[in-house]
Write an enzyme that holds these catalytic residues in place. Structure first.
Site, PDB file in Angstrom:
ATOM      1  CE1 TYR B  37      90.676 -40.006 -83.869  1.00  0.00           C
ATOM      2  CE2 TYR B  37      89.797 -41.196 -85.733  1.00  0.00           C
ATOM      3  CZ  TYR B  37      90.556 -41.161 -84.589  1.00  0.00           C
ATOM      4  OH  TYR B  37      91.206 -42.297 -84.196  1.00  0.00           O
ATOM      5  NE  ARG B 223      93.891 -32.312 -82.618  1.00  0.00           N
ATOM      6  CZ  ARG B 223      93.915 -33.639 -82.443  1.00  0.00           C
ATOM      7  NH1 ARG B 223      95.046 -34.246 -82.129  1.00  0.00           N
ATOM      8  NH2 ARG B 223      92.833 -34.378 -82.607  1.00  0.00           N
ATOM      9  CG  ASN B 225      94.012 -37.414 -79.455  1.00  0.00           C
ATOM     10  OD1 ASN B 225      92.838 -37.787 -79.513  1.00  0.00           O
ATOM     11  ND2 ASN B 225      94.993 -38.071 -80.051  1.00  0.00           N
ATOM     12  CE1 TYR B 316      95.373 -46.192 -83.429  1.00  0.00           C
ATOM     13  CE2 TYR B 316      94.230 -44.277 -82.536  1.00  0.00           C
ATOM     14  CZ  TYR B 316      95.381 -44.858 -83.038  1.00  0.00           C
ATOM     15  OH  TYR B 316      96.528 -44.124 -83.139  1.00  0.00           O
ATOM     16  CE  LYS B 317      89.988 -42.012 -79.285  1.00  0.00           C
ATOM     17  NZ  LYS B 317      91.170 -41.121 -79.179  1.00  0.00           N
TER      18      LYS B 317
END
Lengths: 200, 355
Positions: B37, B223, B225, B316-317
């Protein structure tokens, strides 16, 4: 003593404190079950509060109502459920003025719903005192069907509306006054872990 | 160039497909061979010609089909689009921003004609020609935010700014990476990010918020993600997770190249002039593994990133269970050669796969 130390959690999870008598023109106290003990504690701190206090109490089977009556608040109401008391709470909040102190205590479901009513009346959540007492059961929203299941004590649990098996997330919405429940066996239908009591 | 709009689906038979053009311009999110991150913000003031960064609101071959998918999601669940009562002005701000940007950036596709408050909006790809009164909701078929975001790719969060924080007070969210607008609406920046692991401890959100609070009009930022999605499913919502979650278990070594998609969000941030709200478009791009590895650099790099990703992030993903199978596939496209810096594929200069 019915205070429970909640474990560290994520940022959306509410954090509760300890009620403190604060100077104010009017004191609105909303409690359920063992929350009555926190109000009795407020009375010990400052008995003078009660002449300007309105207590709204939902006993949920506890017998502490008589002791609350005995501290002689200016107004006292006892109701069977939060839903039954909701319109009264809204009416009282409508008439509150600057200088009112708000105290919420008892279960998370009670505090969450009363806080939502306060916020809808324009009172910022940061200006409201809370103290958890009693059951650690949670008010859960099923993210799938949107139904609310009250007083959830296990993880996972069954949604009382759609019947899906949901796991209990710490993610909390003040607007819904509920935690989030998410299907636990979506990737492996039928494989539902055994229910465990919350925090055990 | 004139865009040829695809007729395709993001559900059921999943006929979604990227053309060679779309593959070349895919916003690959890894600028080096590892990932952690970071705030990774940059100015959103154009980019290489033809890239997804070039225009303020990128329009591509998936436009019409994505809008059809959004309409279906909204018909099933109107709660995917919500606006708290104080956010209507921000909705008008957003409508203006998109109409002005698209009509300037794609004059062959969109036209905006303004005579005082009377505006005429022409959206040629969608066959829309509407005249309405700016700031008068009764002259539009939906609220202003819903009206314009039914015509614009990507999810939209409209954030109110007060008390040195940002509040998720309105949004159109139908292509989300597993979060619920209906649950998160009304939350502040830290609250709606609460479920994200590691990033709070690293101070990411504090720094990101500080940056976002200071975004000025006319100086948008962006940005990237990313996450992973099995099948080109746009609506990976928690609401429907009990229906789509099972699809994650359908990967096999034979179908993974076609079924497993890298899902990239091009997030941008614009200050809105009247409301001082911040709009946060989250544009989702999908690409199949078999199309990523057509660029040797991307194949090498994706393998290394997925291999070395911390377990918490893979969990988490949502792809921790499928990671071994992904690595089996991707390792065939990693010959150990070094990769050039930056996100672009550099197909002209990067060596072909040596195995």
């Amino acid at each position: 003593m019915s205070k429970f130390q909640f474990p560290e959690s994520i940022k959306s999870r509410p954090v509760y404190g300890t009620l403190k008598a604060r100077p104010g023109k009017y004191h609105l106290m909303i409690a359920d079950a063992e929350g009555a003990e926190a109000i009795l504690h407020l009375h010990e701190q400052d008995a003078g509060l009660m002449a300007k206090a309105h207590i709204i109490y939902i006993p949920k089977g506890s017998n502490l109502g008589e002791r609350l009556r005995a501290i002689r608040p200016a107004q006292y109401y006892e109701g069977p459920t939060y839903e039954a008391a909701a319109s009264r709470i809204e009416r009282v909040l409508e008439a509150t003025h600057m200088g009112t102190q708000i105290y919420l205590t008892g279960t998370e479901g009670l505090m969450g719903q009363a806080m939502r009513a306060c916020m809808n009346a324009g009172i910022p959540h940061t200006a409201i005192q809370t103290e958890h007492r009693g059951s650690v059961a949670r008010r859960m929203q099923c993210v799938h069907c949107k139904g609310i299941t009250e007083d959830v004590e296990t993880d996972p649990f069954e949604c009382s509306h759609c019947g899906l098996n949901l796991f209990v997330r710490d993610h909390y919405s003040r607007r819904l006054a509920a935690f989030q429940g998410v299907c636990i066996d979506a990737e492996d239908p039928g494989n539902v872990p055994e229910k465990v009591e919350l925090y055990k | 160039m004139t865009i040829q709009f695809n007729k395709e689906t993001f559900r059921d038979d999943y006929s979604f497909k990227n053309s060679d053009w779309a593959i070349q311009r895919f916003p690959f999110p890894f600028h080096e061979d590892s990932y952690m991150y970071s705030v990774n913000m940059e100015q959103h003031r154009g980019g290489p010609a033809g890239s997804v960064y070039e225009k303020r609101f990128d329009v591509d071959e998936h436009y019409i089909s994505e809008m059809e998918d959004r309409a279906m999601v909204l018909a099933d669940d109107p709660l995917r689009c919500q606006s708290l009562p104080h956010m209507t002005l921000a909705g008008w701000d957003l409508l203006e921003l998109i109409m002005v940007s698209k009509s300037e950036d794609y004059p062959d596709l969109f036209e905006l004609h303004r005579e005082g408050d009377i505006w005429r909006w022409i959206n040629k790809p969608m066959g829309i020609d509407d005249t309405f009164t700016f700031l008068d909701e009764t002259t539009l078929p939906y609220g202003p935010m819903e009206y314009i975001t039914r015509q614009t790719q990507g999810d939209f969060c409209v954030l109110d700014q007060r008390d040195d924080n940002l509040w998720m007070d309105a949004g159109m969210v139908t292509t989300q990476a597993d979060w619920s607008l209906d649950f998160d609406i009304g939350m502040n920046f830290f609250e709606w990010h609460a479920p994200v692991p590691l990033a709070h401890e690293k101070g990411i959100f504090k720094r990101a918020l500080k940056f976002l609070l200071n975004i000025q009009q006319g100086a948008p930022a962006r940005r990237l993600n990313w996450t992973m999605t099995v099948n080109p499913l746009l609506d990976t919502s928690p609401e429907n997770y009990h229906k789509w979650g099972i699809q994650k278990t359908t990967l096999t070594p034979e179908n993974i190249g076609a079924k497993q998609h890298l899902r990239v969000e091009l997030q941008s941030f614009f200050r809105l002039p009247r409301s001082n709200a911040l709009v946060f478009p989250i544009r989702c791009y999908l690409i199949a593994f078999q199309d990523i590895v057509k660029s040797p650099k991307w194949g090498r790099r994706l393998h290394r990133v997925i291999r070395d990703l911390p377990e918490e992030l893979a969990t988490y993903k949502g792809f921790i269970d499928n990671r071994p199978m992904m690595l089996d596939f991707l390792s065939k496209y990693d010959d150990g050669l070094p990769t050039s810096p930056g996100v672009f594929p550099d197909n002209e200069t990067e060596p072909a796969l040596q195995k």
